[in-house]
Design a protein around this motif. Structure first.
Motif, short mmCIF file in Angstrom:
data_model
loop_
_atom_site.label_atom_id
_atom_site.label_comp_id
_atom_site.label_asym_id
_atom_site.label_seq_id
_atom_site.Cartn_x
_atom_site.Cartn_y
_atom_site.Cartn_z
N LEU A 1 0.79 -1.23 0.00
CA LEU A 1 0.00 0.00 0.00
C LEU A 1 0.83 1.28 0.00
N PHE A 2 2.12 1.19 0.32
CA PHE A 2 2.94 2.39 0.40
C PHE A 2 2.94 3.16 -0.91
N SER A 3 3.11 2.45 -2.02
CA SER A 3 3.18 3.12 -3.33
C SER A 3 1.86 3.80 -3.70
N GLN A 4 0.76 3.40 -3.03
CA GLN A 4 -0.54 4.01 -3.30
C GLN A 4 -0.83 5.17 -2.35
N GLY A 5 0.17 5.52 -1.52
CA GLY A 5 0.00 6.65 -0.62
C GLY A 5 -0.92 6.37 0.54
N LEU B 1 14.06 -6.37 -0.15
CA LEU B 1 13.79 -5.20 -0.99
C LEU B 1 15.06 -4.62 -1.63
N VAL B 2 16.12 -5.43 -1.69
CA VAL B 2 17.40 -4.92 -2.19
C VAL B 2 17.27 -4.40 -3.62
N TYR C 1 9.98 2.67 -0.73
CA TYR C 1 9.52 2.06 0.51
C TYR C 1 10.70 1.61 1.36
N ARG C 2 11.74 1.09 0.72
CA ARG C 2 12.92 0.65 1.46
C ARG C 2 13.54 1.81 2.23
N LYS C 3 13.62 2.98 1.60
CA LYS C 3 14.16 4.16 2.28
C LYS C 3 13.27 4.57 3.45
N TYR C 4 11.96 4.55 3.20
CA TYR C 4 11.00 4.91 4.26
C TYR C 4 11.17 3.99 5.46
#
Length: 909
Positions: free
Chosen positions: A404-408, A454-455, A461-464
């Motif tokens: 869901l992260f990519s969907q804000g 997530l490499v 999302y990995r940064k978040y």
């Protein structure tokens, strides 16, 4: 961020159901009256009438007769096919009592606020009192009035004035009476139906209120009472107290009415779920199983699908080199010996994995024991269960967050606990309680595991995830001690309808104040700990995972607990994610339960079933007779003759059973688009008639929560049912037998030719390096192995025979690789040229692999050319598309497809 609101048709229907009951009432706004000014006292304490003249505005009386009102109510009920009222049901000293049933999470608070504005617009009524059973709900209603204020101003061009009743702030009552606009008072029943001195002030003549009784000032306004959760206000004393408000009417809003009055609207649990107005439910159950004769601790977390074979994630005890024992999660394949994995702990002797079944989520051992995902065995204490629950909550959270992260969409997870010390222990140097400490330990491990996965993708999302510290991503919402400023256990009721609930205002204020802030990604809090006594204060739409870290009791139903997370989520712009095509792909609430999946689901469904008492249970002639159908020229009733036809149609097609209850066959046929044709007289109204049938209660309609650990399948979508695909499927779904006319001589000839022409073997090679010792060596160079520098490198081919060094079963290897008989392989090797066969000496391994490849190519060519199919009379069932599916990770799926019989196609990896 700010929550956004939009006009929802299903909510508009709920509003109109109430407002239309008063059709014909003339708009008589601003009915004036003289407000009782009370008395003032001189210095000697003598009272005299106040000279202050105050003009007030009260609700106008209802001009409709009882018969007119009943006709209106029945018209509203008829169009929704509700049970028809025979009379106006009186209660709490009021002649008009309307019930509105709305499932938790569908916005009943929004609906009755909108009803307030609509009543004012159509009929001029302006004085409303929202009565609630607890402080929690009172604070939530007040927050809803705040956050919807701008929305309703845009729609109605005016604002409502609202306040919470406080016996020590009675100046609000003056404004409530004298203001001509919309006025809303929010009051909890303890403020007028309890015995405490402060709570009785509403009935007393108060010196600070000009010797008036607050209840008299309120009653003079003829307010419209709105009861939120009325089932908690049905005691005799409470109803008698409500009568003293002198209400014009009483509107009752609840998901679970216990007492029925004149019901004018129904949106129950089945309606809400099937119309996709609430989240879908998934459950991660934890089952404690006993293992006879052993104390071996095991917990099967999950089963992963890999390219080779399924892998089980199992937590077990491992002996450390120091001699201690620690529990660890390990990934194990079929054949793994837990005795060896535990560094030879005796309790694991005989635990060798004999089978891992990804479709059933089970692991079997050679000693006969079987574990299902979520099963814990052996030395399982309460602390063990709580750790597993916390871990599973974090795991479910991270799985949802990746998607869901990519969907804000910000994902929140909610823990309910039964004492503050489990989260904040002020006797510890870092103030961390047991659960906070366990959370940070488990979170750090799962975070690192997720980052490792997530490499190569999902960089944002990995940064978040990487930037949020474990100690900052969880927070507690509890009552706060005003002196020490520390969290404290709230006081909560032990008896009555509100048993187990707290009335700590400051705790609810904290929860509600942060409601919108928690929805933004800039706020690191994602995991929330709260006291179970505060559960009614939580209604954040982005709660996706719920975990009950508390002792089980019977005071709280599973439906009540789940209700805290049923609201549809919003994105970071505040937009509600409710598009029908995706709503249940996104809105899935995971409940981490300390009981088995089956037990939780069975109890939840039973509670839902028990709440559906208003649903008809029989699809008989009496039920259908008189129901309303809409025609081009207006409306018509279902006649007894039509009802008989419909009844016979259902019975004939096995859509109802001997008890006139709707069967699974009906719902299956409807779902597959295969319903039998209706009689000609009924056919024009097919959609409406099947809606009537759907309104009859059936077990098949109950929501079926997913097993959150179970196999994730990719079900067929509506494209499969379309006429075009069905026509294609009918042409290709015939079963067939195939036959191969295999000619061994032909195969030998083709293999000999291919080997003579294409067999090219690379000789063995070796590498020669020359070096010289470095001058002026240092200790550091020696430690790092830098004492010599390479001066020359060359590669040479090894052309001598290697047969004397290693013995090879050439015939056996080639026969095994190609699935041919040794005799056939011998014929092929005998037929090839000496030059080709001679290459075996220079590199036997390469010779075997290349010869195997070339022979298999020729074998496939011969089979394909001589393969023939013969159709049979049998056909494949549609379940061929889903029967072999195993658990799949849809976070790696492509976007939802439009022109495919599956919603998703999984990419590589």
């Amino acid at each position: 961020m700010k929550l956004k609101f939009k006009v929802q048709p299903y909510q508009t229907n709920a509003v109109e159901a109430v407002v239309d009951c008063f059709a014909g009432q003339v708009n008589t706004s601003r009915i004036k009256y003289r407000v009782d000014p009370g008395m003032v006292k001189d210095k000697a304490g003598r009272g005299q009438d106040s000279l202050l003249e105050v003009e007030g505005f009260k609700n106008a009386d209802i001009q409709l007769s009882g018969l007119q009102l009943l006709d209106n109510i029945r018209a509203v009920q008829r169009r929704q096919n509700l049970f028809m009222s025979n009379s106006l049901v009186k209660s709490a000293g009021c002649d008009i009592n309307l019930d509105v049933e709305m499932e938790t999470g569908t916005g009943k608070t929004y609906c009755y606020i909108k009803t307030i504005f609509e009543m004012n617009k159509r009929y001029g009524w302006s004085k409303f009192i929202v009565v609630v059973p607890s402080v929690a709900i009172r604070e939530g209603v007040y927050k809803s009035l705040e956050i919807t204020a701008d929305h309703f101003t845009e729609n109605y061009g005016k604002k409502a004035r609202f306040f919470i009743y406080n016996s020590k702030q009675l100046h609000h009552l003056e404004s409530f009476s004298s203001d001509a606009g919309i006025n809303v008072m929010v009051i909890n029943i303890q403020a007028f139906a309890s015995r405490g001195a402060d709570n009785r002030r509403i009935y007393d003549e108060l010196d600070d209120f000009q010797s008036r009784k607050p209840i008299d000032v309120i009653a003079a306004n003829r307010p419209i009472l709105i009861l939120d959760e009325p089932q908690k206000m049905e005691g005799r004393a409470t109803l008698e107290s409500l009568a003293k408000f002198n209400p014009l009417m009483i509107l009752r809003y609840s998901a679970t009415h216990r007492t029925t009055h004149n019901k004018v609207h129904r949106l129950d649990a089945l309606d809400a779920y099937n119309q996709k107005l609430v989240k879908k439910i998934a459950v991660r159950g934890i089952t404690v199983k006993g293992l006879a004769g052993t104390n071996a601790y095991l917990y099967l977390e999950s089963i992963e699908i890999s390219k080779q074979a399924p892998v089980a994630r199992i937590e077990l005890e491992v002996k450390l080199k120091s001699g201690g024992i620690r529990r660890r999660i390990v990934r194990l394949e079929k054949g793994a010996d837990l005795f060896a994995q535990s560094n030879e702990l005796d309790q694991y002797r005989g635990f060798v994995i004999s089978q891992i079944d990804a479709t059933k989520d089970t692991v079997e051992f050679t000693n006969g024991h079987e574990l299902r995902a979520g099963d814990a065995t052996g030395d399982v204490t309460e602390g063990t269960i709580r750790r597993i629950q916390i871990r599973e909550t974090i795991k479910a959270h991270l799985e949802k967050e990746r998607k869901l992260f990519s969907q804000g969409i910000k994902v929140l997870s909610l823990f309910f606990i039964d004492e503050v010390a489990k989260y904040r222990d002020y006797d510890q140097t870092d103030d961390k309680g047991e659960y906070a400490r366990i959370f940070e330990e488990e979170y750090q491990l799962l975070k690192q595991e997720t980052l490792g996965e997530l490499v190569f993708d999902n960089e944002e999302y990995r940064k978040y995830l990487d930037n949020i510290l474990p100690e900052r991503t969880h927070n507690g919402y509890f009552a706060i001690d005003k002196k020490t400023k520390q969290f404290k256990d709230p006081k909560f009721k032990t008896r009555g309808q509100n048993a187990g609930l707290s009335d700590d205002v400051d705790a609810y204020d904290l929860i509600l104040k942060d409601k919108e802030r928690l929805l933004g990604f800039e706020e690191p809090t994602r995991f929330i700990f709260s006291h179970s006594a505060l559960r009614e204060g939580w209604d954040n739409p982005n709660v996706f995972v719920m975990c009950m870290l508390k002792h089980s009791d019977n005071t709280i139903s599973r439906r009540q607990e789940v209700g805290r997370g049923l609201r549809l989520c919003v994105n970071e712009q505040g937009d509600r994610m409710d598009h029908p095509a995706i709503v249940h792909d996104i809105n899935v609430l995971s409940v981490v339960a300390s009981e088995s999946y089956k037990d939780f689901v069975a109890n939840l469904q039973q509670e839902i079933s028990d709440s559906l008492s208003a649903r008809p249970r029989k699809a008989d002639e009496a039920y259908f007779t008189g129901k309303i159908l809409t025609t081009e020229s207006g409306q018509m009733e279902v006649t007894p003759a039509m009802a008989k036809q419909l009844y016979r149609y259902l019975l004939k097609n096995d859509y109802t059973d001997d008890a006139d209850q709707v069967t699974e066959e009906y719902h299956a046929a409807k779902g597959n688009g295969e319903l039998a044709k209706l009689p000609d007289e009924l056919a024009p109204y097919a959609d409406q008639i099947f809606l009537l049938v759907d309104s009859v209660f059936s077990d098949a309609l109950l929501p079926k929560p997913e097993d959150d650990r179970g196999p994730k399948t990719n079900p067929l979508n509506d494209n499969f049912k379309k006429k075009e695909f069905q026509e294609l499927w009918s042409r290709i779904n015939r079963k067939a037998v195939y036959r191969v006319d295999f000619d061994s001589d032909e195969l030998v000839r083709k293999c000999v030719a291919a080997l003579n022409q294409d067999l090219r073997i690379t000789p063995l090679q070796y590498r020669i390096q020359a070096g010289i010792q470095s001058a002026n060596l240092t200790d550091e160079q020696l430690k790092k192995g830098q004492g010599f520098v390479v001066s020359d490198t060359s590669t040479e081919a090894h052309n001598a025979s290697v047969l004397s060094m290693v013995k090879y079963d050439l015939l056996g290897k080639l026969a095994e690789n190609t699935q041919l008989k040794r005799k056939t392989v011998a014929e092929i090797l005998s037929g090839i040229e000496a030059v080709a066969f001679g290459q075996f000496k220079t590199n036997p391994e390469h010779f075997i692999s290349e010869a195997s490849r070339l022979i298999k190519e020729q074998k496939a060519s011969v089979i394909i050319k001589r393969l023939s199919y013969d159709e049979t009379t049998e056909v494949h069932d549609a379940d061929i598309f889903t029967a072999a599916q195993t658990k799949q990770d849809f976070t790696r799926a492509s976007e939802k497809l439009k022109n495919h019989i599956y919603d998703y196609v999984l990419g590589p990896g």
